[in-house]
Design a protein around this motif. Structure first.
Motif, PDB file in Angstrom:
ATOM      1  N   LEU A 280      -3.150  -2.184  -2.302  1.00  0.00           N
ATOM      2  CA  LEU A 280      -2.068  -1.966  -2.872  1.00  0.00           C
ATOM      3  C   LEU A 280      -2.357  -1.641  -4.559  1.00  0.00           C
ATOM      4  CD1 LEU A 280       0.646  -3.962  -1.513  1.00  0.00           C
ATOM      5  CD2 LEU A 280       0.751  -1.520  -1.093  1.00  0.00           C
ATOM      6  N   PRO A 281      -1.915  -0.420  -4.998  1.00  0.00           N
ATOM      7  CA  PRO A 281      -2.470  -0.255  -6.320  1.00  0.00           C
ATOM      8  C   PRO A 281      -2.063  -1.176  -7.481  1.00  0.00           C
ATOM      9  CG  PRO A 281      -1.808   1.936  -5.256  1.00  0.00           C
ATOM     10  CD  PRO A 281      -1.322   0.731  -4.333  1.00  0.00           C
ATOM     11  N   MET A 282      -0.512  -1.775  -7.054  1.00  0.00           N
ATOM     12  CA  MET A 282      -0.325  -2.968  -8.309  1.00  0.00           C
ATOM     13  C   MET A 282      -0.612  -4.356  -7.790  1.00  0.00           C
ATOM     14  SD  MET A 282       3.653  -1.004  -8.897  1.00  0.00           S
ATOM     15  CE  MET A 282       3.989  -2.309  -9.971  1.00  0.00           C
ATOM     16  N   PHE A 283      -1.632  -4.438  -6.826  1.00  0.00           N
ATOM     17  CA  PHE A 283      -2.120  -5.776  -6.437  1.00  0.00           C
ATOM     18  C   PHE A 283      -2.475  -6.471  -7.603  1.00  0.00           C
ATOM     19  CE2 PHE A 283      -5.714  -8.503  -5.177  1.00  0.00           C
ATOM     20  CZ  PHE A 283      -5.156  -9.304  -4.217  1.00  0.00           C
ATOM     21  N   PRO A 284      -2.974  -6.216  -8.740  1.00  0.00           N
ATOM     22  CA  PRO A 284      -3.485  -7.004  -9.678  1.00  0.00           C
ATOM     23  C   PRO A 284      -2.327  -7.561 -10.606  1.00  0.00           C
ATOM     24  CG  PRO A 284      -4.634  -4.836 -10.074  1.00  0.00           C
ATOM     25  CD  PRO A 284      -3.765  -4.913  -8.838  1.00  0.00           C
ATOM     26  N   TYR A 285      -1.071  -6.928 -10.264  1.00  0.00           N
ATOM     27  CA  TYR A 285       0.392  -7.373 -10.990  1.00  0.00           C
ATOM     28  C   TYR A 285       1.008  -8.371 -10.022  1.00  0.00           C
ATOM     29  CZ  TYR A 285      -1.415  -3.876 -14.243  1.00  0.00           C
ATOM     30  OH  TYR A 285      -2.159  -3.076 -14.961  1.00  0.00           O
ATOM     31  N   PHE A 286       0.544  -8.646  -8.822  1.00  0.00           N
ATOM     32  CA  PHE A 286       1.344  -9.367  -7.884  1.00  0.00           C
ATOM     33  C   PHE A 286       0.959 -10.837  -7.733  1.00  0.00           C
ATOM     34  CE2 PHE A 286       1.415  -5.487  -4.813  1.00  0.00           C
ATOM     35  CZ  PHE A 286       2.746  -4.930  -5.510  1.00  0.00           C
ATOM     36  N   SER A 287       1.971 -11.820  -7.784  1.00  0.00           N
ATOM     37  CA  SER A 287       1.550 -13.322  -7.507  1.00  0.00           C
ATOM     38  C   SER A 287       2.170 -13.125  -5.895  1.00  0.00           C
ATOM     39  CB  SER A 287       2.526 -14.115  -8.193  1.00  0.00           C
ATOM     40  OG  SER A 287       2.186 -14.016  -9.526  1.00  0.00           O
ATOM     41  N   ILE A 288       1.269 -13.548  -5.148  1.00  0.00           N
ATOM     42  CA  ILE A 288       1.610 -13.410  -3.673  1.00  0.00           C
ATOM     43  C   ILE A 288       1.608 -14.658  -2.966  1.00  0.00           C
ATOM     44  CG2 ILE A 288       0.912 -12.391  -1.344  1.00  0.00           C
ATOM     45  CD1 ILE A 288      -0.281 -10.132  -2.865  1.00  0.00           C
ATOM     46  N   LYS A 289       2.513 -15.040  -2.027  1.00  0.00           N
ATOM     47  CA  LYS A 289       2.688 -16.011  -1.153  1.00  0.00           C
ATOM     48  C   LYS A 289       2.614 -15.527   0.239  1.00  0.00           C
ATOM     49  CE  LYS A 289       4.895 -19.567  -4.070  1.00  0.00           C
ATOM     50  NZ  LYS A 289       6.037 -19.359  -4.795  1.00  0.00           N
TER      51      LYS A 289
ATOM     52  N   LEU B  54       1.870 -12.138  12.971  1.00  0.00           N
ATOM     53  CA  LEU B  54       2.762 -11.982  12.094  1.00  0.00           C
ATOM     54  C   LEU B  54       2.641 -12.753  10.706  1.00  0.00           C
ATOM     55  CD1 LEU B  54       5.866 -11.230  14.591  1.00  0.00           C
ATOM     56  CD2 LEU B  54       4.363  -9.651  13.130  1.00  0.00           C
ATOM     57  N   TYR B  55       3.072 -11.968   9.677  1.00  0.00           N
ATOM     58  CA  TYR B  55       2.768 -12.845   8.476  1.00  0.00           C
ATOM     59  C   TYR B  55       3.879 -12.540   7.540  1.00  0.00           C
ATOM     60  CZ  TYR B  55      -2.158 -13.368   9.441  1.00  0.00           C
ATOM     61  OH  TYR B  55      -3.360 -13.692   9.850  1.00  0.00           O
ATOM     62  N   CYS B  56       4.880 -13.525   7.074  1.00  0.00           N
ATOM     63  CA  CYS B  56       5.833 -13.188   5.886  1.00  0.00           C
ATOM     64  C   CYS B  56       4.970 -13.212   4.563  1.00  0.00           C
ATOM     65  CB  CYS B  56       6.722 -14.591   5.773  1.00  0.00           C
ATOM     66  SG  CYS B  56       7.993 -14.248   4.581  1.00  0.00           S
ATOM     67  N   VAL B  57       5.139 -12.279   3.789  1.00  0.00           N
ATOM     68  CA  VAL B  57       4.496 -12.152   2.543  1.00  0.00           C
ATOM     69  C   VAL B  57       5.491 -11.857   1.483  1.00  0.00           C
ATOM     70  CG1 VAL B  57       2.731 -10.645   1.202  1.00  0.00           C
ATOM     71  CG2 VAL B  57       2.587 -10.890   3.649  1.00  0.00           C
ATOM     72  N   MET B  58       5.468 -12.883   0.635  1.00  0.00           N
ATOM     73  CA  MET B  58       6.359 -12.929  -0.635  1.00  0.00           C
ATOM     74  C   MET B  58       5.564 -12.654  -1.749  1.00  0.00           C
ATOM     75  SD  MET B  58       8.379 -16.246   0.286  1.00  0.00           S
ATOM     76  CE  MET B  58       7.050 -16.578   1.584  1.00  0.00           C
ATOM     77  N   MET B  59       6.050 -11.338  -2.566  1.00  0.00           N
ATOM     78  CA  MET B  59       5.574 -10.970  -3.675  1.00  0.00           C
ATOM     79  C   MET B  59       6.311 -10.865  -5.087  1.00  0.00           C
ATOM     80  SD  MET B  59       3.580  -7.216  -2.654  1.00  0.00           S
ATOM     81  CE  MET B  59       3.040  -7.049  -0.880  1.00  0.00           C
ATOM     82  N   ASP B  60       6.074 -11.484  -6.055  1.00  0.00           N
ATOM     83  CA  ASP B  60       6.511 -11.426  -7.347  1.00  0.00           C
ATOM     84  C   ASP B  60       5.857 -10.294  -8.003  1.00  0.00           C
ATOM     85  OD1 ASP B  60       8.393 -13.199  -7.136  1.00  0.00           O
ATOM     86  OD2 ASP B  60       7.329 -14.866  -7.440  1.00  0.00           O
ATOM     87  N   VAL B  61       6.366  -9.204  -8.629  1.00  0.00           N
ATOM     88  CA  VAL B  61       5.848  -8.391  -9.615  1.00  0.00           C
ATOM     89  C   VAL B  61       5.939  -8.584 -10.969  1.00  0.00           C
ATOM     90  CG1 VAL B  61       5.845  -5.803  -9.780  1.00  0.00           C
ATOM     91  CG2 VAL B  61       6.687  -6.749  -7.787  1.00  0.00           C
ATOM     92  N   ASN B  62       4.634  -8.771 -11.554  1.00  0.00           N
ATOM     93  CA  ASN B  62       4.575  -8.933 -12.963  1.00  0.00           C
ATOM     94  C   ASN B  62       4.045  -7.995 -13.700  1.00  0.00           C
ATOM     95  OD1 ASN B  62       5.475 -11.638 -12.193  1.00  0.00           O
ATOM     96  ND2 ASN B  62       3.428 -11.999 -11.374  1.00  0.00           N
ATOM     97  N   VAL B  63       4.399  -7.128 -13.994  1.00  0.00           N
ATOM     98  CA  VAL B  63       3.889  -6.003 -14.786  1.00  0.00           C
ATOM     99  C   VAL B  63       3.982  -6.323 -16.285  1.00  0.00           C
ATOM    100  CG1 VAL B  63       3.875  -3.402 -15.545  1.00  0.00           C
ATOM    101  CG2 VAL B  63       4.777  -4.305 -12.992  1.00  0.00           C
ATOM    102  N   PRO B  64       2.864  -6.149 -17.166  1.00  0.00           N
ATOM    103  CA  PRO B  64       2.986  -6.490 -18.630  1.00  0.00           C
ATOM    104  C   PRO B  64       4.162  -5.802 -19.080  1.00  0.00           C
ATOM    105  CG  PRO B  64       0.536  -5.973 -17.663  1.00  0.00           C
ATOM    106  CD  PRO B  64       1.597  -5.770 -16.598  1.00  0.00           C
ATOM    107  N   ALA B  65       4.622  -6.509 -20.139  1.00  0.00           N
ATOM    108  CA  ALA B  65       5.891  -5.686 -20.840  1.00  0.00           C
ATOM    109  C   ALA B  65       5.210  -4.538 -21.578  1.00  0.00           C
ATOM    110  CB  ALA B  65       6.377  -6.601 -21.742  1.00  0.00           C
ATOM    111  N   ASP B  66       4.057  -4.516 -22.105  1.00  0.00           N
ATOM    112  CA  ASP B  66       3.458  -3.501 -23.044  1.00  0.00           C
ATOM    113  C   ASP B  66       2.521  -2.195 -22.306  1.00  0.00           C
ATOM    114  OD1 ASP B  66       1.250  -4.984 -22.243  1.00  0.00           O
ATOM    115  OD2 ASP B  66       0.356  -5.159 -24.228  1.00  0.00           O
TER     116      ASP B  66
ATOM    117  N   PRO C 251      12.626  -8.868  -9.684  1.00  0.00           N
ATOM    118  CA  PRO C 251      11.460  -7.941  -9.341  1.00  0.00           C
ATOM    119  C   PRO C 251      10.167  -8.499  -8.325  1.00  0.00           C
ATOM    120  CG  PRO C 251      10.942  -9.059 -11.333  1.00  0.00           C
ATOM    121  CD  PRO C 251      12.188  -9.653 -10.832  1.00  0.00           C
ATOM    122  N   ALA C 252      10.843  -8.608  -7.141  1.00  0.00           N
ATOM    123  CA  ALA C 252      10.122  -9.283  -6.053  1.00  0.00           C
ATOM    124  C   ALA C 252      10.482  -8.530  -4.551  1.00  0.00           C
ATOM    125  CB  ALA C 252      10.323 -10.758  -6.106  1.00  0.00           C
ATOM    126  N   ASN C 253       9.524  -8.748  -3.502  1.00  0.00           N
ATOM    127  CA  ASN C 253       9.829  -8.331  -2.338  1.00  0.00           C
ATOM    128  C   ASN C 253       9.257  -9.247  -1.223  1.00  0.00           C
ATOM    129  OD1 ASN C 253       7.139  -7.458  -1.156  1.00  0.00           O
ATOM    130  ND2 ASN C 253       6.935  -6.445  -3.168  1.00  0.00           N
TER     131      ASN C 253
END
Ligand code: MUC
Length: 92
Positions: A71-80, A2-14, A50-52
């Motif tokens: 995950l299609p949005m992987f390039p926009y995640f900071s993951i721990k 089992l893994y706990c995964v923390m993602m911050d979603v950083n989609v560019p404003a533009d 904007p995190a999960n």
């Protein structure tokens, strides 16, 4: 494992809104597929951000990486990632 995964979603404003809508739809579909496979066990929004936080059940670090990077949005995640071990006081 089992893994706990923390993602911050950083989609560019533009980012183009139509492109973002497509990306979010693809993300949702992939997340549903992964949950149905039993590998993506829990998915929670972090209230007010904007995190999960999620729990994955994978065979290996490599499998977890493959799933996350699919995950299609992987390039926009900071993951721990926090690997989870059994707690000696847990009754489960
Ligand atoms: O939390 C988010 O918005 C990103 C994300 C990760 C899985 C999913 O369905 O959305």
């Amino acid at each position: 494992m089992l893994y706990c995964v923390m993602m911050d979603v950083n989609v560019p404003a533009d980012i183009d809104p139509a492109e973002l809508a497509k990306l979010r739809e693809a993300e949702k579909n992939r997340a549903i597929e992964m949950q149905k496979s039993g590998k993506f066990v829990h998915l929670w929004r972090v209230a007010g951000r904007p995190a999960n936080i999620s729990i994955f059940d994978c065979e290996s670090n490599d499998e977890l990486h493959d799933l996350l990077s699919s995950l299609p949005m992987f390039p926009y995640f900071s993951i721990k990632v926090v690997p989870l071990a059994k707690h000696p006081s847990s009754i489960k």
